[in-house]
Design a protein around this motif. Structure first.
Motif, PDB file in Angstrom:
ATOM      1  N   GLU A  41      25.736  49.190   8.347  1.00 24.84           N
ATOM      2  CA  GLU A  41      26.727  50.088   8.964  1.00 24.84           C
ATOM      3  C   GLU A  41      27.007  49.703  10.419  1.00 24.84           C
ATOM      4  O   GLU A  41      28.136  49.743  10.879  1.00 24.84           O
ATOM      5  CB  GLU A  41      26.218  51.538   8.919  1.00 24.84           C
ATOM      6  CG  GLU A  41      26.250  52.137   7.528  1.00 24.84           C
ATOM      7  CD  GLU A  41      25.521  53.480   7.421  1.00 24.84           C
ATOM      8  OE1 GLU A  41      25.661  54.117   6.361  1.00 24.84           O
ATOM      9  OE2 GLU A  41      24.801  53.876   8.360  1.00 24.84           O
ATOM     10  N   GLU A  42      25.947  49.334  11.109  1.00 23.53           N
ATOM     11  CA  GLU A  42      26.095  49.034  12.545  1.00 23.53           C
ATOM     12  C   GLU A  42      26.960  47.790  12.779  1.00 23.53           C
ATOM     13  O   GLU A  42      27.724  47.734  13.743  1.00 23.53           O
ATOM     14  CB  GLU A  42      24.692  48.872  13.170  1.00 23.53           C
ATOM     15  CG  GLU A  42      24.651  48.524  14.638  1.00 23.53           C
ATOM     16  CD  GLU A  42      25.048  49.677  15.589  1.00 23.53           C
ATOM     17  OE1 GLU A  42      25.448  50.749  15.104  1.00 23.53           O
ATOM     18  OE2 GLU A  42      24.964  49.467  16.808  1.00 23.53           O
ATOM     19  N   ILE A  43      26.832  46.824  11.890  1.00 22.12           N
ATOM     20  CA  ILE A  43      27.644  45.604  12.036  1.00 22.12           C
ATOM     21  C   ILE A  43      29.131  45.979  11.927  1.00 22.12           C
ATOM     22  O   ILE A  43      29.952  45.556  12.741  1.00 22.12           O
ATOM     23  CB  ILE A  43      27.226  44.548  10.987  1.00 22.12           C
ATOM     24  CG1 ILE A  43      25.799  44.058  11.304  1.00 22.12           C
ATOM     25  CG2 ILE A  43      28.211  43.369  10.980  1.00 22.12           C
ATOM     26  CD1 ILE A  43      25.164  43.183  10.227  1.00 22.12           C
ATOM     27  N   ALA A  75      25.467  41.009   3.391  1.00 17.51           N
ATOM     28  CA  ALA A  75      25.331  42.027   2.333  1.00 17.51           C
ATOM     29  C   ALA A  75      26.314  43.182   2.545  1.00 17.51           C
ATOM     30  O   ALA A  75      26.761  43.442   3.662  1.00 17.51           O
ATOM     31  CB  ALA A  75      23.905  42.572   2.326  1.00 17.51           C
ATOM     32  N   THR A  76      26.632  43.862   1.449  1.00 16.73           N
ATOM     33  CA  THR A  76      27.473  45.066   1.533  1.00 16.73           C
ATOM     34  C   THR A  76      26.609  46.282   1.166  1.00 16.73           C
ATOM     35  O   THR A  76      25.511  46.131   0.597  1.00 16.73           O
ATOM     36  CB  THR A  76      28.634  44.991   0.522  1.00 16.73           C
ATOM     37  OG1 THR A  76      28.050  44.906  -0.789  1.00 16.73           O
ATOM     38  CG2 THR A  76      29.519  43.779   0.778  1.00 16.73           C
ATOM     39  N   LEU A  77      27.157  47.459   1.431  1.00 13.92           N
ATOM     40  CA  LEU A  77      26.415  48.674   1.059  1.00 13.92           C
ATOM     41  C   LEU A  77      26.259  48.763  -0.459  1.00 13.92           C
ATOM     42  O   LEU A  77      25.237  49.238  -0.956  1.00 13.92           O
ATOM     43  CB  LEU A  77      27.121  49.916   1.606  1.00 13.92           C
ATOM     44  CG  LEU A  77      27.031  50.094   3.128  1.00 13.92           C
ATOM     45  CD1 LEU A  77      27.907  51.257   3.603  1.00 13.92           C
ATOM     46  CD2 LEU A  77      25.587  50.301   3.599  1.00 13.92           C
ATOM     47  N   ASP A  78      27.245  48.248  -1.191  1.00 16.17           N
ATOM     48  CA  ASP A  78      27.127  48.261  -2.661  1.00 16.17           C
ATOM     49  C   ASP A  78      25.966  47.378  -3.121  1.00 16.17           C
ATOM     50  O   ASP A  78      25.220  47.740  -4.027  1.00 16.17           O
ATOM     51  CB  ASP A  78      28.435  47.798  -3.316  1.00 16.17           C
ATOM     52  CG  ASP A  78      29.476  48.909  -3.273  1.00 16.17           C
ATOM     53  OD1 ASP A  78      29.069  50.082  -3.145  1.00 16.17           O
ATOM     54  OD2 ASP A  78      30.684  48.590  -3.344  1.00 16.17           O
ATOM     55  N   MET A  79      25.841  46.218  -2.511  1.00  9.74           N
ATOM     56  CA  MET A  79      24.714  45.330  -2.872  1.00  9.74           C
ATOM     57  C   MET A  79      23.389  46.018  -2.575  1.00  9.74           C
ATOM     58  O   MET A  79      22.425  45.902  -3.325  1.00  9.74           O
ATOM     59  CB  MET A  79      24.779  44.021  -2.083  1.00  9.74           C
ATOM     60  CG  MET A  79      25.908  43.101  -2.468  1.00  9.74           C
ATOM     61  SD  MET A  79      25.856  41.689  -1.330  1.00  9.74           S
ATOM     62  CE  MET A  79      27.260  40.765  -1.907  1.00  9.74           C
ATOM     63  N   ILE A 111      27.369  48.139  22.138  1.00  8.61           N
ATOM     64  CA  ILE A 111      27.109  48.601  20.766  1.00  8.61           C
ATOM     65  C   ILE A 111      26.687  47.380  19.944  1.00  8.61           C
ATOM     66  O   ILE A 111      26.913  46.246  20.344  1.00  8.61           O
ATOM     67  CB  ILE A 111      28.356  49.316  20.177  1.00  8.61           C
ATOM     68  CG1 ILE A 111      27.961  50.190  18.968  1.00  8.61           C
ATOM     69  CG2 ILE A 111      29.484  48.339  19.846  1.00  8.61           C
ATOM     70  CD1 ILE A 111      28.956  51.292  18.663  1.00  8.61           C
ATOM     71  N   GLY A 112      26.051  47.616  18.800  1.00 12.11           N
ATOM     72  CA  GLY A 112      25.585  46.503  17.964  1.00 12.11           C
ATOM     73  C   GLY A 112      24.107  46.271  18.231  1.00 12.11           C
ATOM     74  O   GLY A 112      23.708  45.298  18.849  1.00 12.11           O
TER      75      GLY A 112
END
Ligand code: GLA
Length: 387
Positions: free
Chosen positions: A275-277, A250-254, A30-31
């Motif tokens: 998300e994958e990370i 980075a985050t999903l919010d960023m 995965i990844g």
């Protein structure tokens, strides 16, 4: 692979015996598409490899022979010098040339040599035959000419070959796995810090099986375009968050903050990567607990993301993924760069026979091709074969 044939061929062609080296292909649990974004990957080297027989020839030319190439479409012989202008026209020989050039760029001298390349890593199947070839040639030259590179430098030489002589702006995963593979273990590699740990992998009661769609792919523009999508998003985020250099930071919010500054396609691809990370980290925790069913569900999530968000799947891969789901297989997803190649499946022993039979029959019916089935065996990385 039985190497006696290529050794005999080497003797026939060059009148002497050469040393034999191999470097394996890889799987990745995965990844995916996380490596060039500084994220994590979980690959392992496999029991299929590229082999070479090699010996210095006292000239300043390389004489190369690749008996497995289709003689109708490509020359199986190639002879070339090692100056930049000497790039051979055969694609398979360009890998050898590229590795040599990257070594020369590091200030080393490579005298001419004779080489035969062969192997049993299926080409274009997502098992990294290219990285195996680069690592095999790099490892062999390093040993033959005592160049003093460590395995990490050899992996970087392979990656640079892809970037500069093949045109694929790949990450480090494939070459790293081919150089660092360890029998019975996956490698959890942090592609930002380049720290890694061996992750013993022996899922009791389960098998790892690859189903090859036999849709072969060559990674190129489509792959590179995914990378630039991610880079564009990083540039947008970095305007407000200068500490963000890679999607890993980075985050999903960023990402949400720049929704209006990037294209919808860049956005959704980047969302997949972020998300994958995290998905890989969660999966490692599940594997540590021995919860293979939950780990498998993560693999399905990866497939959905690769198919719908990152858009690197194809109907054949989606079909095999669906077949796995229908058969109750714990986990299944497209493996590697995508656009063809294999699905990787985590299958309970009890379901194995039926799954393989049903998937094969249904695939044949739909696409008129028999998919190839490989049970994964995790093996050591690049090495010399002691005769
Ligand atoms: C190819 C590349 C790797 C990696 C994968 C996707 O195999 O060579 O560097 O990006 O695709 O995870």
């Amino acid at each position: 692979m039985d190497t006696s044939k290529i050794q005999a061929k080497f003797k026939e062609l060059y009148g002497t015996e050469g040393a034999v080296y191999l470097s394996p292909g890889r799987i990745n649990l995965i990844g995916e598409h996380t490596d060039y974004n500084g994220g994590f990957v979980l690959p392992g080297a496999i029991d299929k490899a590229i082999y070479c027989v090699i010996k210095p020839n006292g000239s300043n030319k390389v004489r190369a022979y690749a008996p497995d190439e289709n003689p109708k479409t490509v020359a199986i012989n190639s002879e070339f010098g090692l100056e930049e202008a000497d790039k051979p026209k055969e694609r398979w020989a360009q890998y050898i040339f590229g590795v040599c050039r990257e070594i020369v760029k590091k200030g080393k001298t490579i005298p001419g040599f004779d080489i035969i390349i062969s192997g049993d890593v299926p080409l274009g199947a997502g098992m990294s035959s290219s990285a195996a070839l680069e690592s095999c040639v790099g490892f062999a030259l390093n040993d033959q000419y005592a160049l003093g590179f460590d395995r990490f430098e050899l992996a970087l030489i392979g990656q640079a070959t892809e970037h500069n002589y093949v045109g694929v702006k790949c990450g480090i995963m494939d070459q790293f796995a081919s150089c660092y593979g360890k029998e019975g273990s996956l490698i959890r590699l942090d592609c930002r810090s380049l720290e890694y740990e061996y992750f013993p992998f022996d899922p009791k009661g389960y098998r790892l099986t690859l189903l090859n769609t036999c849709v072969t792919h060559t990674l190129g523009d489509e792959y590179n375009e995914r990378r630039t999508s991610c880079e564009r998003t990083v540039a947008a985020i970095a305007k407000k968050h200068p500490e963000v250099r890679l999607l890993r930071d980075a985050t999903l919010d960023m990402l949400k903050e720049v929704a209006n500054q990037v294209t919808a396609v860049d956005y959704i691809r980047s969302e997949f990567v972020i998300e994958e990370i995290q998905r890989l980290l969660d999966t490692c925790e599940l594997l540590k607990k021995g919860d293979y069913e939950a780990a498998g569900r993560k693999m399905y999530e990866t497939h959905t993301g690769l198919s719908l968000k990152y858009m690197v799947s194809c109907p054949e891969l989606d079909f095999l993924n669906e077949m796995a789901k229908k058969s109750g297989v714990a986990g299944s997803r497209v493996m590697g760069g995508g656009f063809g190649g294999c699905t990787i499946n985590l299958v309970k022993d009890a379901l194995y026979e039926e799954f393989v039979k049903e998937a094969t029959t249904a695939y044949e019916k739909n696409f008129g091709i028999t998919p190839k089935v490989y049970d994964v065996v995790i093996k050591d990385g690049a090495r010399k074969l002691e005769m």
